[in-house]
Scaffold this motif. Structure first.
Motif, PDB file in Angstrom:
ATOM      1  N   THR A  97       0.832  -1.266   0.116  1.00 53.69           N
ATOM      2  CA  THR A  97      -0.070   0.064  -0.032  1.00 53.69           C
ATOM      3  C   THR A  97       0.877   1.116   0.201  1.00 53.69           C
ATOM      4  O   THR A  97       0.244   2.439  -0.337  1.00 53.69           O
ATOM      5  CB  THR A  97      -0.818  -0.091   1.308  1.00 53.69           C
ATOM      6  OG1 THR A  97       0.003   0.029   2.270  1.00 53.69           O
ATOM      7  CG2 THR A  97      -2.025  -1.066   1.295  1.00 53.69           C
ATOM      8  N   GLY A  98       2.039   1.067   0.345  1.00 46.55           N
ATOM      9  CA  GLY A  98       2.871   2.219   0.405  1.00 46.55           C
ATOM     10  C   GLY A  98       2.726   3.242   1.470  1.00 46.55           C
ATOM     11  O   GLY A  98       3.217   4.371   1.557  1.00 46.55           O
ATOM     12  N   GLU A  99       1.818   2.900   2.396  1.00 47.00           N
ATOM     13  CA  GLU A  99       1.520   3.866   3.491  1.00 47.00           C
ATOM     14  C   GLU A  99       2.340   3.575   4.719  1.00 47.00           C
ATOM     15  O   GLU A  99       3.205   2.663   4.807  1.00 47.00           O
ATOM     16  CB  GLU A  99      -0.281   3.450   3.969  1.00 47.00           C
ATOM     17  CG  GLU A  99      -0.880   3.631   2.850  1.00 47.00           C
ATOM     18  CD  GLU A  99      -2.478   3.418   3.499  1.00 47.00           C
ATOM     19  OE1 GLU A  99      -2.534   3.342   4.691  1.00 47.00           O
ATOM     20  OE2 GLU A  99      -3.478   3.759   2.631  1.00 47.00           O
ATOM     21  N   THR A 100       2.545   4.619   5.657  1.00 50.66           N
ATOM     22  CA  THR A 100       3.516   4.537   6.887  1.00 50.66           C
ATOM     23  C   THR A 100       2.563   5.142   7.684  1.00 50.66           C
ATOM     24  O   THR A 100       1.581   5.720   7.725  1.00 50.66           O
ATOM     25  CB  THR A 100       4.804   5.775   6.501  1.00 50.66           C
ATOM     26  OG1 THR A 100       4.199   6.701   5.890  1.00 50.66           O
ATOM     27  CG2 THR A 100       5.569   5.048   5.140  1.00 50.66           C
ATOM     28  N   GLY A 101       3.430   5.009   9.122  1.00 51.24           N
ATOM     29  CA  GLY A 101       2.674   5.759  10.192  1.00 51.24           C
ATOM     30  C   GLY A 101       1.950   4.810  11.051  1.00 51.24           C
ATOM     31  O   GLY A 101       1.378   3.769  10.467  1.00 51.24           O
ATOM     32  N   SER A 102       1.694   5.002  12.416  1.00 56.06           N
ATOM     33  CA  SER A 102       1.158   4.130  13.142  1.00 56.06           C
ATOM     34  C   SER A 102      -0.319   4.081  12.853  1.00 56.06           C
ATOM     35  O   SER A 102      -0.957   2.580  13.133  1.00 56.06           O
ATOM     36  CB  SER A 102       1.304   4.709  14.715  1.00 56.06           C
ATOM     37  OG  SER A 102       0.677   5.833  14.859  1.00 56.06           O
ATOM     38  N   HIS A 103      -1.132   4.797  12.455  1.00 54.40           N
ATOM     39  CA  HIS A 103      -2.425   4.940  11.903  1.00 54.40           C
ATOM     40  C   HIS A 103      -2.627   3.805  10.856  1.00 54.40           C
ATOM     41  O   HIS A 103      -3.614   2.746  10.867  1.00 54.40           O
ATOM     42  CB  HIS A 103      -2.773   6.302  11.575  1.00 54.40           C
ATOM     43  CG  HIS A 103      -4.271   6.396  11.059  1.00 54.40           C
ATOM     44  ND1 HIS A 103      -5.505   6.714  11.788  1.00 54.40           N
ATOM     45  CD2 HIS A 103      -4.817   6.450   9.776  1.00 54.40           C
ATOM     46  CE1 HIS A 103      -6.566   6.511  10.959  1.00 54.40           C
ATOM     47  NE2 HIS A 103      -6.243   6.498  10.014  1.00 54.40           N
ATOM     48  N   SER A 104      -1.892   3.806   9.866  1.00 55.05           N
ATOM     49  CA  SER A 104      -1.908   2.949   8.642  1.00 55.05           C
ATOM     50  C   SER A 104      -1.409   1.603   8.928  1.00 55.05           C
ATOM     51  O   SER A 104      -1.989   0.920   8.501  1.00 55.05           O
ATOM     52  CB  SER A 104      -0.959   3.586   7.488  1.00 55.05           C
ATOM     53  OG  SER A 104       0.246   3.749   7.804  1.00 55.05           O
ATOM     54  N   ARG A 105      -0.443   1.529  10.013  1.00 55.74           N
ATOM     55  CA  ARG A 105      -0.321   0.108  10.492  1.00 55.74           C
ATOM     56  C   ARG A 105      -1.397  -0.626  10.874  1.00 55.74           C
ATOM     57  O   ARG A 105      -1.577  -1.696  10.843  1.00 55.74           O
ATOM     58  CB  ARG A 105       1.172   0.181  11.561  1.00 55.74           C
ATOM     59  CG  ARG A 105       2.463   0.506  10.628  1.00 55.74           C
ATOM     60  CD  ARG A 105       3.599   0.081  11.403  1.00 55.74           C
ATOM     61  NE  ARG A 105       3.448   0.717  12.900  1.00 55.74           N
ATOM     62  CZ  ARG A 105       4.309   2.042  12.970  1.00 55.74           C
ATOM     63  NH1 ARG A 105       4.851   2.527  12.064  1.00 55.74           N
ATOM     64  NH2 ARG A 105       4.164   2.528  14.255  1.00 55.74           N
ATOM     65  N   SER A 106      -2.188   0.098  11.713  1.00 54.18           N
ATOM     66  CA  SER A 106      -3.144  -0.426  12.541  1.00 54.18           C
ATOM     67  C   SER A 106      -4.360  -0.969  11.239  1.00 54.18           C
ATOM     68  O   SER A 106      -4.649  -2.088  11.312  1.00 54.18           O
ATOM     69  CB  SER A 106      -4.017   0.502  13.361  1.00 54.18           C
ATOM     70  OG  SER A 106      -5.175  -0.213  13.712  1.00 54.18           O
ATOM     71  N   ALA A 107      -4.575  -0.354  10.336  1.00 57.30           N
ATOM     72  CA  ALA A 107      -5.272  -0.470   9.139  1.00 57.30           C
ATOM     73  C   ALA A 107      -4.719  -1.610   8.388  1.00 57.30           C
ATOM     74  O   ALA A 107      -5.406  -2.576   8.150  1.00 57.30           O
ATOM     75  CB  ALA A 107      -5.527   0.783   8.160  1.00 57.30           C
ATOM     76  N   LEU A 108      -3.636  -1.615   8.111  1.00 57.12           N
ATOM     77  CA  LEU A 108      -2.887  -2.852   7.282  1.00 57.12           C
ATOM     78  C   LEU A 108      -2.951  -4.084   8.227  1.00 57.12           C
ATOM     79  O   LEU A 108      -3.006  -5.268   7.880  1.00 57.12           O
ATOM     80  CB  LEU A 108      -1.120  -2.467   7.120  1.00 57.12           C
ATOM     81  CG  LEU A 108      -1.267  -1.483   6.188  1.00 57.12           C
ATOM     82  CD1 LEU A 108       0.447  -1.209   6.086  1.00 57.12           C
ATOM     83  CD2 LEU A 108      -1.593  -2.039   4.633  1.00 57.12           C
ATOM     84  N   HIS A 109      -2.846  -4.021   9.605  1.00 54.23           N
ATOM     85  CA  HIS A 109      -2.838  -5.177  10.627  1.00 54.23           C
ATOM     86  C   HIS A 109      -4.424  -5.763  10.339  1.00 54.23           C
ATOM     87  O   HIS A 109      -4.282  -6.949   9.993  1.00 54.23           O
ATOM     88  CB  HIS A 109      -2.887  -4.841  11.871  1.00 54.23           C
ATOM     89  CG  HIS A 109      -3.035  -5.856  12.928  1.00 54.23           C
ATOM     90  ND1 HIS A 109      -2.281  -7.032  13.208  1.00 54.23           N
ATOM     91  CD2 HIS A 109      -4.180  -6.076  13.612  1.00 54.23           C
ATOM     92  CE1 HIS A 109      -2.799  -7.793  14.010  1.00 54.23           C
ATOM     93  NE2 HIS A 109      -3.917  -7.355  14.425  1.00 54.23           N
ATOM     94  N   TYR A 110      -5.224  -4.956  10.263  1.00 49.86           N
ATOM     95  CA  TYR A 110      -6.790  -5.568   9.847  1.00 49.86           C
ATOM     96  C   TYR A 110      -6.853  -6.135   8.447  1.00 49.86           C
ATOM     97  O   TYR A 110      -7.491  -7.134   8.296  1.00 49.86           O
ATOM     98  CB  TYR A 110      -7.895  -4.428   9.970  1.00 49.86           C
ATOM     99  CG  TYR A 110      -7.988  -4.164  11.636  1.00 49.86           C
ATOM    100  CD1 TYR A 110      -8.256  -5.195  12.411  1.00 49.86           C
ATOM    101  CD2 TYR A 110      -7.947  -2.812  11.921  1.00 49.86           C
ATOM    102  CE1 TYR A 110      -8.565  -4.618  13.918  1.00 49.86           C
ATOM    103  CE2 TYR A 110      -8.384  -2.419  13.397  1.00 49.86           C
ATOM    104  CZ  TYR A 110      -8.558  -3.421  14.148  1.00 49.86           C
ATOM    105  OH  TYR A 110      -8.696  -2.850  15.618  1.00 49.86           O
ATOM    106  N   TYR A 111      -6.306  -5.603   7.623  1.00 48.30           N
ATOM    107  CA  TYR A 111      -6.162  -5.570   6.327  1.00 48.30           C
ATOM    108  C   TYR A 111      -5.527  -7.255   6.039  1.00 48.30           C
ATOM    109  O   TYR A 111      -6.169  -7.911   5.249  1.00 48.30           O
ATOM    110  CB  TYR A 111      -5.679  -4.842   5.310  1.00 48.30           C
ATOM    111  CG  TYR A 111      -5.306  -5.006   4.028  1.00 48.30           C
ATOM    112  CD1 TYR A 111      -6.411  -5.312   2.808  1.00 48.30           C
ATOM    113  CD2 TYR A 111      -3.855  -5.473   3.470  1.00 48.30           C
ATOM    114  CE1 TYR A 111      -5.909  -5.702   1.747  1.00 48.30           C
ATOM    115  CE2 TYR A 111      -3.542  -5.854   2.410  1.00 48.30           C
ATOM    116  CZ  TYR A 111      -4.840  -5.992   1.266  1.00 48.30           C
ATOM    117  OH  TYR A 111      -4.355  -6.574   0.102  1.00 48.30           O
ATOM    118  N   ASN A 112      -4.373  -7.415   6.624  1.00 51.11           N
ATOM    119  CA  ASN A 112      -3.781  -8.558   6.402  1.00 51.11           C
ATOM    120  C   ASN A 112      -4.475  -9.671   7.129  1.00 51.11           C
ATOM    121  O   ASN A 112      -4.333 -10.810   6.572  1.00 51.11           O
ATOM    122  CB  ASN A 112      -2.331  -8.471   6.870  1.00 51.11           C
ATOM    123  CG  ASN A 112      -1.392  -7.636   6.174  1.00 51.11           C
ATOM    124  OD1 ASN A 112      -1.448  -7.535   4.875  1.00 51.11           O
ATOM    125  ND2 ASN A 112      -0.510  -6.776   6.632  1.00 51.11           N
TER     126      ASN A 112
END
Length: 320
Positions: free
Chosen positions: A6-21
């Motif tokens: 996704t190319g996203e960074t930061g704690s906010h996006s890491r949380s979204a990526l966690h749910y996504y994965n």
């Protein structure tokens, strides 16, 4: 496969990526309702995460909710117009809704981004096939197979198009190629059985269909086609048993009612034959009306290829 980058960074996006994965992992296990929940959580954290919109759409599509899948893909594309997965899944959903010209357009968008995307070539071929453009379908499948020689779906789709052109030996060769790669591929077995029936090779058809039913004993189309082959061989008692099994799974297959009527008639079971014929007639009338209405609507929308496909299906019913 949904792209995970996704190319996203930061704690906010890491949380979204966690749910996504986590949603991706559940989807791979076929747990699409649970996956949908995880993708929703990802989007609650980051509504601009394009890959989560694609994942959500994919899960909805697996649940048969194709208009919503299209909406999700459009949301993904609003954030990332170069998201090939979104174009491919949107095209797939459009095809499920019978919107084949639009499916072709989606595949073209994907191929403009990546001419080496085998899935887009295969999906484009399927759309052409549904529009009755079988030579074009074969060309698309060949492009897909140049890119992925072990692409099972492309071998089967190419075979289907060849069969529509009555090139049955070439058709069966495609299914044999698929089955050499994966001997338990039910779609290839079913289609090979149908091709044998079209060539009036009924014993060979039975052998192939029995292989399909050994893998999935309740495969609706395999049961119906086996019943058809048995009926053509004059083995009417066995045919009736297969056809009744098929119709217990789906009573809306008019062709199965017709074959059942014929087998009952051949055995002198005239009342059963008449009842089966009435069932087929009722279904045919409904399908003819629906096909004509759909074709006229497509004509008004100037979707001429889709309209022609709908009217051709009506003609096929009437010729039965």
């Amino acid at each position: 496969m949904i792209q995970e980058s996704t190319g996203e960074t930061g704690s906010h996006s890491r949380s979204a990526l966690h749910y996504y994965n986590e949603g991706l992992a559940l989807g791979r296990e076929g747990r699409h309702e649970e996956a949908l929940t995880l993708f929703n959580l990802a989007l609650a954290v980051n509504p601009a995460l394009a890959s989560a919109w694609v994942g959500r759409g994919f899960a909805l599509g697996k649940l048969g909710r194709f208009p919503e899948e299209i909406e999700c893909c459009d949301r993904a594309l609003s954030f990332d117009p170069a998201c090939i997965d979104a174009w491919n899944y949107k095209g797939f959903a459009l095809g499920k809704l019978g919107r084949f010209e639009e499916k072709v357009a989606c595949c073209d968008h994907a191929l403009a981004l990546d001419p080496g995307n085998a899935a887009a070539w295969n999906n484009k071929g399927v759309a052409f096939g549904m529009l009755g453009r079988y030579e074009a379908e074969i060309r698309c499948c060949d492009r897909a197979l140049d890119l992925r020689p072990r692409y099972l779906s492309a071998w089967v789709n190419k075979g289907y198009a060849l069969g529509k052109l009555k090139r049955y030996d070439e058709e069966i060769s495609c299914y044999n190629r698929a089955l050499k790669i994966y001997p338990f591929y039910v779609s290839a077995l079913l289609n090979r059985g149908i091709a044998c029936i079209n060539q009036k090779k009924y014993p060979e058809a039975l052998e192939t269909l029995d292989c399909a039913l050994a893998i999935n004993p309740l495969h609706l189309q395999a049961l119906y086609r086996k019943g058809l082959a048995l009926s053509m061989l004059g083995r009417h008692d066995e045919a009736i048993h297969c056809l009744q099994q098929a119709l217990s799974l789906d009573a809306t297959i008019a062709d199965a009612w017709v074959v059942l009527s014929n087998s009952c008639f051949a055995l002198g079971r005239l009342e059963e034959s008449a009842r089966a014929f009435d069932q087929a007639y009722y279904i045919d009338i409904h399908d003819v009306r629906a096909g004509i209405v759909r074709g006229l609507s497509l004509l008004k929308a100037k979707k001429f290829d889709d309209a022609l496909c709908s009217f051709s299906n009506v003609l096929g019913i009437l010729r039965r």
